[in-house]
Design an enzyme around this catalytic site. Sequence first.
Site, short mmCIF file in Angstrom:
data_model
loop_
_atom_site.label_atom_id
_atom_site.label_comp_id
_atom_site.label_asym_id
_atom_site.label_seq_id
_atom_site.Cartn_x
_atom_site.Cartn_y
_atom_site.Cartn_z
N THR A 177 51.65 21.53 -14.97
CA THR A 177 51.82 20.77 -15.96
C THR A 177 52.11 21.59 -17.34
O THR A 177 52.95 21.25 -18.07
CB THR A 177 50.41 20.04 -16.24
OG1 THR A 177 50.30 19.20 -15.11
CG2 THR A 177 50.69 19.01 -17.50
N SER A 203 50.97 22.59 -7.97
CA SER A 203 50.11 23.64 -7.10
C SER A 203 49.38 23.03 -5.87
O SER A 203 48.96 23.58 -5.03
CB SER A 203 48.83 23.87 -8.10
OG SER A 203 47.99 22.89 -8.41
N CYS A 246 26.15 20.55 -1.58
CA CYS A 246 25.72 20.52 -3.04
C CYS A 246 26.53 21.45 -3.98
O CYS A 246 27.14 22.57 -3.70
CB CYS A 246 24.24 20.73 -3.13
SG CYS A 246 23.18 19.93 -1.97
N1 ASP Z 1 49.56 18.42 -10.14
C1 ASP Z 1 49.40 19.56 -11.26
C2 ASP Z 1 49.56 20.69 -10.61
O1 ASP Z 1 48.36 21.42 -9.93
C3 ASP Z 1 48.22 19.37 -12.17
C4 ASP Z 1 48.23 20.46 -13.12
O2 ASP Z 1 49.29 20.93 -13.41
O3 ASP Z 1 47.47 20.57 -13.75
O4 ASP Z 1 50.44 21.58 -10.34
#
Ligand code: ASP
Length: 342
Positions: free
Chosen positions: A15, A60, A280
């Site tokens: 993002t 990711s 946990c």
């Molecule tokens: N789906 C995105 C990723 O993990 C979410 C982010 O960038 O925080 O690449």
Amino acid sequence: MRAQPTIMLIYTGGTIGMIKDFETGALRNFDFDELLNHIPELKLLDCTIETVSFKKPIDSSDMNTEAWIALAEIIESQYHRVDGFVILHGSDTMSFSASALSFMLENLDKPVIFTGSQLPIGDLRTDAKENLITSIQIAALRENNQPVIREVGLYFEYKLFRGNRTTKISAEHFEAFTSMNYPPLAESGMNLTINRELLFRPNLKKPLIVHKELETRILVIKMFPGIDKNTFEYLTNYPHVQALIIETYGTGNVTTESWFLQKLRTLTAREIPIINITQCEKGSVMMGLYETSTELKKIGIISGKDINFEAAIAKTMYLLGKKLSLSSFKTFFETSLRGEMD
Ligand code: ASP
């Protein structure tokens, strides 16, 4: 006078470097160098910033061992030239990647800081700017001409954590990560407070070793009341499984059903490492504390102690890559290698 530190920014995707397509509303990747030009604050930092981006940035969720090796190779090739690294990464699997890199980079004595954001860097309310700027500042911190941080960290929303202790806990809040079993290494408020006594201190006499053999054929079973015998047997009968991670109850407890324990005995006889980690979020496996884990100890099940799931996966891949005997695997797994467990 020493020149300013040089920090290398590595953009893998996520993002932080995306922009919103106003027609569809979906987030898509953007040219990262171009995007950085829109953050004039970066020019105010007391360091030289270099950038490199994955040719094809990835969400990711698509992260894998090839991408980890590519990251490790960028770090390896630039290690003696630059003073620290900031890895921009999607938050979804950032804790796995930070854990993996911590094992892959043995004797690391420069900062490798993972960060990302919940909102794109161009968004009005973005959390990306603070995460990025403070991560770079942390990576550039020096004392007596030495880096302050000499490990893989993860910085998000005012806290720097040891990377292999982190977990993503929120798909919504800016405070997306936590580290339940280890306090933050640093906190950013009016000042940047470093908790020095918590920092990992590598053996500085040894050169960096980059480990690139990772084995991914790992089976993970999460215990739940009523777990089905046939399903369990079907999965564990897969002949190519190289390790089994069981997410157990509380301090490492499982069902005492004989079919379950018998299967664990059979796998152990086949030299398959079985690692016991707790479901946990906080606390540690202590096999033998209750009758429901006494037998596990007798079978020779490996204690994951207070390791979290992400680090357990990464450590298992790393140790399997070493092709150790079962007893050496157990000894190494139960030893803290990069500060990932107590
Ligand atoms: N789906 C995105 C990723 O993990 C979410 C982010 O960038 O925080 O690449």
